[in-house]
Design a protein around this motif. Structure first.
Motif, PDB file in Angstrom:
ATOM      1  N   LEU B  12     -60.081 -17.499  26.863  1.00 23.47           N
ATOM      2  CA  LEU B  12     -61.119 -16.595  26.349  1.00 23.47           C
ATOM      3  C   LEU B  12     -62.381 -17.336  25.962  1.00 23.47           C
ATOM      4  CD1 LEU B  12     -59.552 -13.758  24.278  1.00 23.47           C
ATOM      5  CD2 LEU B  12     -61.539 -13.586  25.761  1.00 23.47           C
ATOM      6  N   ILE B  13     -62.214 -18.537  25.461  1.00 22.68           N
ATOM      7  CA  ILE B  13     -63.391 -19.292  25.028  1.00 22.68           C
ATOM      8  C   ILE B  13     -64.256 -19.638  26.239  1.00 22.68           C
ATOM      9  CG2 ILE B  13     -64.179 -21.390  23.841  1.00 22.68           C
ATOM     10  CD1 ILE B  13     -62.752 -19.342  21.987  1.00 22.68           C
ATOM     11  N   GLY B  14     -63.612 -20.115  27.299  1.00 27.91           N
ATOM     12  CA  GLY B  14     -64.352 -20.427  28.521  1.00 27.91           C
ATOM     13  C   GLY B  14     -64.964 -19.176  29.137  1.00 27.91           C
ATOM     14  N   ALA B  15     -64.190 -18.093  29.166  1.00 25.21           N
ATOM     15  CA  ALA B  15     -64.679 -16.865  29.795  1.00 25.21           C
ATOM     16  C   ALA B  15     -65.849 -16.281  29.008  1.00 25.21           C
ATOM     17  CB  ALA B  15     -63.542 -15.852  29.909  1.00 25.21           C
ATOM     18  N   SER B  16     -65.747 -16.336  27.678  1.00 27.29           N
ATOM     19  CA  SER B  16     -66.808 -15.802  26.834  1.00 27.29           C
ATOM     20  C   SER B  16     -68.086 -16.633  26.994  1.00 27.29           C
ATOM     21  CB  SER B  16     -66.323 -15.806  25.378  1.00 27.29           C
ATOM     22  OG  SER B  16     -67.371 -15.587  24.501  1.00 27.29           O
ATOM     23  N   THR B  17     -67.920 -17.936  27.096  1.00 25.43           N
ATOM     24  CA  THR B  17     -69.079 -18.817  27.301  1.00 25.43           C
ATOM     25  C   THR B  17     -69.723 -18.535  28.654  1.00 25.43           C
ATOM     26  OG1 THR B  17     -67.974 -20.475  25.949  1.00 25.43           O
ATOM     27  CG2 THR B  17     -69.801 -21.247  27.313  1.00 25.43           C
ATOM     28  N   TYR B 191     -70.225 -31.460  40.255  1.00 23.49           N
ATOM     29  CA  TYR B 191     -71.364 -32.076  39.582  1.00 23.49           C
ATOM     30  C   TYR B 191     -72.060 -31.003  38.748  1.00 23.49           C
ATOM     31  CZ  TYR B 191     -70.505 -35.762  42.915  1.00 23.49           C
ATOM     32  OH  TYR B 191     -69.907 -36.754  43.640  1.00 23.49           O
ATOM     33  N   SER B 192     -72.431 -31.358  37.529  1.00 23.20           N
ATOM     34  CA  SER B 192     -73.111 -30.353  36.706  1.00 23.20           C
ATOM     35  C   SER B 192     -74.100 -31.019  35.767  1.00 23.20           C
ATOM     36  CB  SER B 192     -72.089 -29.560  35.895  1.00 23.20           C
ATOM     37  OG  SER B 192     -71.498 -30.400  34.928  1.00 23.20           O
ATOM     38  N   ASP B 193     -75.059 -30.200  35.283  1.00 28.06           N
ATOM     39  CA  ASP B 193     -75.999 -30.708  34.287  1.00 28.06           C
ATOM     40  C   ASP B 193     -75.303 -30.796  32.935  1.00 28.06           C
ATOM     41  OD1 ASP B 193     -77.876 -30.556  36.317  1.00 28.06           O
ATOM     42  OD2 ASP B 193     -78.485 -28.514  35.761  1.00 28.06           O
ATOM     43  N   SER B 194     -74.542 -29.723  32.624  1.00 28.04           N
ATOM     44  CA  SER B 194     -73.845 -29.704  31.327  1.00 28.04           C
ATOM     45  C   SER B 194     -72.363 -29.493  31.550  1.00 28.04           C
ATOM     46  CB  SER B 194     -74.373 -28.563  30.456  1.00 28.04           C
ATOM     47  OG  SER B 194     -75.759 -28.712  30.260  1.00 28.04           O
ATOM     48  N   LEU B 195     -71.596 -29.900  30.547  1.00 27.20           N
ATOM     49  CA  LEU B 195     -70.144 -29.796  30.647  1.00 27.20           C
ATOM     50  C   LEU B 195     -69.607 -29.212  29.346  1.00 27.20           C
ATOM     51  CD1 LEU B 195     -67.638 -30.587  32.354  1.00 27.20           C
ATOM     52  CD2 LEU B 195     -67.621 -32.750  31.102  1.00 27.20           C
ATOM     53  N   VAL B 196     -68.741 -28.198  29.461  1.00 25.42           N
ATOM     54  CA  VAL B 196     -68.154 -27.600  28.259  1.00 25.42           C
ATOM     55  C   VAL B 196     -66.640 -27.798  28.283  1.00 25.42           C
ATOM     56  CG1 VAL B 196     -68.008 -25.540  26.834  1.00 25.42           C
ATOM     57  CG2 VAL B 196     -69.952 -25.821  28.387  1.00 25.42           C
ATOM     58  N   ASN B 197     -66.123 -28.346  27.211  1.00 24.14           N
ATOM     59  CA  ASN B 197     -64.685 -28.571  27.090  1.00 24.14           C
ATOM     60  C   ASN B 197     -64.083 -27.459  26.246  1.00 24.14           C
ATOM     61  OD1 ASN B 197     -62.098 -29.447  26.449  1.00 24.14           O
ATOM     62  ND2 ASN B 197     -62.784 -31.222  25.221  1.00 24.14           N
ATOM     63  N   CYS B 198     -63.489 -26.484  26.900  1.00 27.30           N
ATOM     64  CA  CYS B 198     -62.707 -25.509  26.133  1.00 27.30           C
ATOM     65  C   CYS B 198     -61.325 -25.429  26.740  1.00 27.30           C
ATOM     66  CB  CYS B 198     -63.384 -24.158  26.004  1.00 27.30           C
ATOM     67  SG  CYS B 198     -64.456 -23.673  27.319  1.00 27.30           S
ATOM     68  N   ALA B 199     -60.658 -26.539  26.708  1.00 26.15           N
ATOM     69  CA  ALA B 199     -59.365 -26.679  27.376  1.00 26.15           C
ATOM     70  C   ALA B 199     -58.207 -26.460  26.420  1.00 26.15           C
ATOM     71  CB  ALA B 199     -59.274 -28.041  28.050  1.00 26.15           C
ATOM     72  N   GLY B 200     -58.414 -25.707  25.353  1.00 27.71           N
ATOM     73  CA  GLY B 200     -57.317 -25.296  24.479  1.00 27.71           C
ATOM     74  C   GLY B 200     -56.462 -26.472  24.012  1.00 27.71           C
ATOM     75  N   GLY B 201     -55.166 -26.372  24.220  1.00 30.63           N
ATOM     76  CA  GLY B 201     -54.221 -27.404  23.777  1.00 30.63           C
ATOM     77  C   GLY B 201     -54.425 -28.745  24.459  1.00 30.63           C
TER      78      GLY B 201
END
Ligand code: FAD
Ligand code: FAD
Lengths: 465, 370
Positions: B12-17, B191-201
């Motif tokens: 949900l965190i990744g999807a919401s972002t 490849y990306s400009d930004s990276l978001v870590n919402c990998a839960g456990g």
């Protein structure tokens, strides 16, 4: 009941009884747990209490159970009837319910011989009152002699349907029709397997005798029936069975329809433990993967009998003994050489019992239309009342995996936990994605394997402190 | 593959972002080693709770609650939410004092959502409750939703705005390339400009790969669900001094939890239900609702969730690397927060600042302790 046994056997059918006799001869601590009130499993149900007359009707194969039950009673195995196993973990902790109380016990070796269940095959109207599985009818007959008082239509496929028809005929139940859904093309598919099957001609002969007797008694059998549909009256109870045969629509009025579509292994315990399973294409079902001794992918957890793959009651007895020997070997009670020596005749029997199977499996294979391409309004999950159409929609919305379909549609989440619909859903999901069932995952099994009340679970906190 | 923002974890965190970024026209890809909602976001209890939050989380939780009350306008689905309130029941005077202190503390922060109710109102709200209780702490705006439905709604809405979700894509290694990122996965390099870590456990592992470690522990939380029952209780039930979390869903089933932990083999992700703990839970439920004793449990499961030592999440930009962001460690209560976390991360990534303060959730808070 002790808290630990060297060997725990779940199931007191032919496989469990034979294994228990073999294993307990060597003086190990061995417990046999079964949810039924008495020994015998499915085939030999009520074997110790059945009246002589009923036993005769049930046939010689049934009577064979007497000796097995006797040997088991004389063995040192501890037997716990009315004991339901509701959980099993990979490290062999067993959750059970006995006398209304839960208990956790452990074992060095666990042998799962929990048999088979009838394959649930949804068709329009299968959930109506008045439609039941033939096995349930046979259980009533074996255990209490109860038979339908008015006429019955039998429909489906497989040797057990024929057997029940024959048993009913013997006691004078009116059989309005036998509707066999196996298509004629099955017969062609089965032909190449006939020569091997002839090696076990006693089974074929028996089948032919049953068919002849039924014909003589005037029972109408229609082979290659399709579009089976049950319809209700204004009280929502079964009134009419519709079907297609040789290109024409037919219907029969009946208050009772008994169906049977073959049997598939009971895999809820092996699933709960996390054993590896595989799709058996020929038997159209999943079964636990195992080696020739019954070892599953998890150390110390063994399977035998029809729960390991459908091979019939005789085979169950032999594979039960083989697994018993393997358990003794794994416990360090007998040597490898001793195990191998004692297994020779058993293995011969297992092989011989296998002869008939490829033929039967091809002959009685359920047509794909009944397995996967259900009409969109047909209820697939009867607990949550989810239709084939809803499942197909969920396949589109998710990425087409059984478990995601389950989360989205709730099919398989009701009281039976998918034990009734898992196979149908797997077929539908695979079909919708144009894949073979083997490439799709099965519902993840969630414990408890059988429903347990809050109070029954709470009793564990008093029991195991 | 190239994208502006790569999001690791399709919970949900990744999807919401992804949704908030997509709404603002930013291209993003969400990758998951399994499938969307396979872990905590699909397996959780669906509780929407502001009640009894850590003080640091209260502003976020209150903002999230507002979003849940309007969820249909955001994701075109009501996510099956119900706002029937959440309760913490007091069984004796000591419990009641504890709850009164809590309510006073929340009021002193300027919030009104947690209120004390007496015995009479408690039994009006929950007539089925065992008669021994004396009062409760109540948040009327709380309730519950259906997690997998919510996740699917967030994902589908984000997809409709151009976000891409890719399953079966496991991150193996992460490399900073200039100010951007190179992420190697089981399905090729991104490849990306930004990276978001919402990998839960698993976010601790990902944080390590980003050279920005955090003390996250993965634990498997257990839940059990019963057969359907006629409707008998509205609010979500908790207790002041016993492990209890219990609700009756729309379809009549009861979901019973209470932060009980299963055995977890993290490497294989195999969980094993700890029945003796669930037995305690069953006993607690029967103590509060004796009439439920014969209700049948049909299923128990465990879901893997990330926990921080202080039980509040890490939310914010990395302090060590450029254009790296974290949102993890929700410590068993991230379902409720998820809508607002997406807003916060989108603001952080696109504006460099956030409306709500996230100071308390900085990853660097653990440096000081070390
Ligand atoms: C309804 C039905 C009727 C059948 N009738 C016949 C027949 O008349 N003739 C024939 O040749 N074959 C019959 N079969 C086929 C059957 O599978 C036999 O081949 C034979 O009984 C298999 O032996 P088994 O030892 O493998 O398992 P079973 O005989 O099925 O024994 C398994 C035992 O395990 C017990 N068990 C299962 N799960 C649990 C649990 N969770 N906790 C505790 N105990 C558990 C069951 O109560 C059962 O007693 C029938 C099958 C079914 C499903
Ligand atoms: C049993 C249970 C009950 C709960 N009850 C509640 C509740 O009632 N109310 C509440 O607010 N919260 C509750 N929570 C907490 C809530 O579910 C979580 O906080 C929230 O879902 C976290 O979402 P997430 O997206 O961070 O994590 P997740 O949903 O776990 O998503 C993380 C994803 O990252 C993926 N991933 C991991 N490693 C990699 C990699 N290397 N490469 C690619 N992908 C990777 C995973 O596959 C996973 O899908 C509960 C949690 C559990 C387990």
């Amino acid at each position: 009941m002790k808290n630990h046994y060297q060997l725990v056997i779940v199931g007191a059918g032919p496989a469990g009884l034979a294994a228990a006799v073999t294993a307990s001869e060597q003086g190990i601590s061995c417990a046999v747990l079964d949810e039924q009130a008495a020994v015998g499993g499915q085939i030999y149900r009520a074997i110790e209490s059945v009246p002589e007359q009923r036993a005769k009707v049930l046939g010689t194969e049934y009577q064979r159970g007497t000796a097995l039950a006797k040997a088991f009673r004389e063995s040192k195995a501890e037997y716990f009837p009315n004991t339901k196993v509701w959980s099993l973990t990979a490290d062999k902790q067993i959750g059970l319910l006995h006398d209304g109380k839960s208990k956790l016990i452990t074992a060095d070796q666990v042998l799962l011989v929990s048999g088979a269940i009838e394959r649930p095959v949804p068709f329009p109207g299968w959930t109506l009152p008045g439609v039941m599985q033939a096995g349930a009818g046979q259980i009533l007959f074996k255990s209490s002699g109860v038979v339908p008082s008015e006429g019955v239509v039998l429909a489906g496929s497989g040797p057990l349907l024929l057997l029940l028809a024959w048993q009913y005929m013997q006691v004078g139940v009116e059989i309005k029709a036998m509707l066999d859904v196996t298509p004629l093309s099955n017969h062609l598919q089965a032909m190449p397997k006939l020569p091997r099957a002839l090696l076990a001609h006693h089974y074929l002969t028996k089948g032919l005798v049953y068919q002849r007797d039924l014909k003589r008694a005037g029972v109408v059998t229609k082979i290659g029936v399709s579009d089976l549909r049950a319809e209700a009256d204004e009280n929502d109870e079964l009134q009419t069975v519709h079907y297609r045969h040789l290109g024409r629509e037919h219907s029969i009025e009946t208050g009772l329809l008994m169906t049977h579509f073959g049997i598939i292994p009971h895999i809820w315990l092996t699933q709960a433990a996390g054993c590896k399973h595989q799709w058996d294409k020929s038997q159209q079902c999943w079964r636990p993967s195992h080696d020739k001794w019954g070892n599953t992918s998890l150390q110390g957890i063994l399977v035998a009998g029809d729960g390991a793959g459908i091979n019939g009651a005789r085979s169950a007895e032999h594979t039960g003994r083989l697994a018993g020997l393997q358990a003794l070997y794994a416990l360090g009670v007998i040597s490898e050489a001793e195990r191998d020596k004692q297994s020779i005749t058993e293995r011969k029997w297992v092989k011989a019992e296998r002869h008939i199977r490829p033929f039967l499996e091809a002959y009685f294979a359920i047509p794909q239309e009944m397995l996967a391409t259900h009409a969109k309004d047909t209820i697939i999950c009867r607990c949550e009342e989810i239709t084939a159409g809803e499942i197909r929609t969920a396949v589109e919305q998710s990425h087409g995996d059984s478990n995601q379909v389950k989360y989205l549609s709730r099919c398989g989440m009701g009281a039976c936990q998918g034990r009734q619909c898992a196979n149908a859903v797997a077929h539908i999901v695979a079909d919708a994605g144009g894949l073979a069932v083997s490439e799709k995952s099965h519902f993840r099994g969630r414990p408890p394997v059988a429903p347990l009340s809050l109070q029954e679970l709470a009793s564990l906190s008093e029991e195991n402190v | 593959m190239k994208t502006e923002v790569l999001i690791i974890g399709a919970g949900l965190i990744g999807a919401s972002t992804a949704l908030q970024l997509a709404m603002r026209g930013c291209s993003c890809i969400v990758i998951d080693k399994d499938s969307p909602g396979r872990h905590a976001s699909g397996a959780n209890a669906g509780g929407l709770r502001q009640l009894n939050r850590d003080p640091a989380e209260i502003p976020l939780s209150v903002a999230a609650a507002k979003m849940w009350h309007n969820i249909e306008s955001l994701v075109d689905s009501d996510c099956d939410v119900r706002f029937s309130g959440q309760l913490r029941v007091a069984e004796n005077k000591a419990d009641m004092e504890k709850l009164e202190q809590r309510a006073a503390m929340v009021r002193s922060m300027g919030y009104q959502h947690e209120e004390i109710i007496g015995k009479k109102e408690l039994y009006q709200l929950v007539p089925a409750l065992s008669p021994h209780c004396v009062g409760a702490l109540l948040c009327r705006g709380d309730g519950y939703g259906r997690p997998y439905h919510a996740l699917t709604a967030f994902r589908r809405k984000a997809e409709s705005l151009g976000a891409i979700f890719q399953s079966n894509t496991e991150v193996y290694s992460i490399e900073q390339l200039g100010e951007g990122w190179e992420v190697r996965t089981s399905q090729g390099t991104f490849y990306s400009d930004s990276l978001v870590n919402c990998a839960g456990g698993w976010a601790g592992k990902l944080a390590d790969m980003m050279q920005d470690p955090a003390p996250l522990t993965a634990k498997a939380l257990m839940l059990m669900v019963t057969e359907r029952l006629p409707h008998f209780v509205d609010p979500v039930m908790g207790a002041a001094s016993r492990k209890l979390s219990f609700k009756q869903m729309q379809n009549g089933t009861l979901i019973i939890g209470g932060a009980l932990v299963a055995k977890l083999d993290f490497a294989t992700e195999k969980t094993e239900i700890d029945w003796s703990q669930l037995a305690q839970s069953a006993k607690t439920v029967v103590d509060f609702f004796p009439q439920l004793k014969d209700v049948r449990i049909v299923r128990a499961w465990a879901g893997i969730e990330g926990f921080m030592p202080d039980n509040i999440p890490v939310i914010g930009a990395s302090q060590q690397v450029k254009n790296g962001y974290h949102a993890f460690g929700f410590s068993a209560h991230g379902f409720q927060l998820s809508p607002v976390i997406g807003v916060i991360l989108a603001q952080l990534i696109l504006d460099g600042k956030t409306e709500l303060s996230i100071e308390d959730f900085s990853i660097s808070r653990f440096d000081k302790q070390a």
